[in-house]
Enzyme design. Sequence first.
Site, mmCIF file in Angstrom:
data_model
loop_
_atom_site.group_PDB
_atom_site.id
_atom_site.type_symbol
_atom_site.label_atom_id
_atom_site.label_comp_id
_atom_site.label_asym_id
_atom_site.label_seq_id
_atom_site.Cartn_x
_atom_site.Cartn_y
_atom_site.Cartn_z
ATOM 1 N N GLU A 92 1.033 -1.215 -0.085
ATOM 2 C CA GLU A 92 0.015 -0.046 0.048
ATOM 3 C C GLU A 92 0.893 1.119 0.074
ATOM 4 O OE1 GLU A 92 -3.178 0.811 -0.078
ATOM 5 O OE2 GLU A 92 -4.125 -0.952 0.160
ATOM 6 N N HIS A 134 -3.635 -2.648 -8.527
ATOM 7 C CA HIS A 134 -5.062 -3.432 -8.214
ATOM 8 C C HIS A 134 -5.595 -3.209 -9.214
ATOM 9 C CE1 HIS A 134 -7.811 -3.500 -4.684
ATOM 10 N NE2 HIS A 134 -7.690 -4.432 -5.125
HETATM 11 ZN ZN LIG Z 1 -5.996 -1.126 -3.888
#
Ligand SMILES: [Zn+2]
Length: 234
Positions: A92, A134
Amino acid sequence: MNSELVHRELPSPNWDERALPVTMVVLHYTEMERAAALRRLTDPEAKVSAHYFISEEGEVVRLVDEGKRAWHAGASYWRGHKDVNSASIGIELDHPGHANGYRGFAEPQIEALLPLLDDIVRRHGIARANVVGHSDVAPARKVDPGELFPWDRLAECRLCLARPEKLELGDPFPNDGSFYLALERFGYDISAGKKAVEAFQRRWRPERIDGEIDGEVGAILFQLLLDRDSGKTR
Ligand SMILES: [Zn+2]
């Protein structure tokens, strides 16, 4: 693991056991303020996590052990795998995202990401084609890390595939159906339709993201598959 690559441990309870070996890395942005993101990534109620979090200043925080299955990708698909969380390491990136004023990624953050990713890719023998965003694995739902993510910087370090340079002239696919089949063969979930084309554009031709299959995106996809089939990439 080179311990100098991780600056802080902040264990998240949000993980379970892997059902697959690690063969992928999925990159994300948090799309919220840093403290809120770290709270959420460690909140048992939220049921989300990642293996690593990298602040805009370049601090690398380990949230989940790489041997465990972190919960970052959600309902996803890549190259035949539906359990992307089992097969991947999730990272992240501290970033406001599209919802809060989309902008380029901070240089110290990228400078921290590159050696971490290099270490991960080497230790697990991860194919460059399996270092993805993602949006690549969940095109119907996600757009992170987005069109300003510096994939070219990663490619220079051979940490992901580079955008093909020499393209065959003309449109290699006679119709949309054949483009979609090729897109699926490359790895994408094509049940997302135009959203899958947008995800491909976001990653490979970010100058224009419109979900339309044009000659240039066709040529890029064709070259990516040629390189893979010829053994140049995997
Ligand atoms: Zn994500």
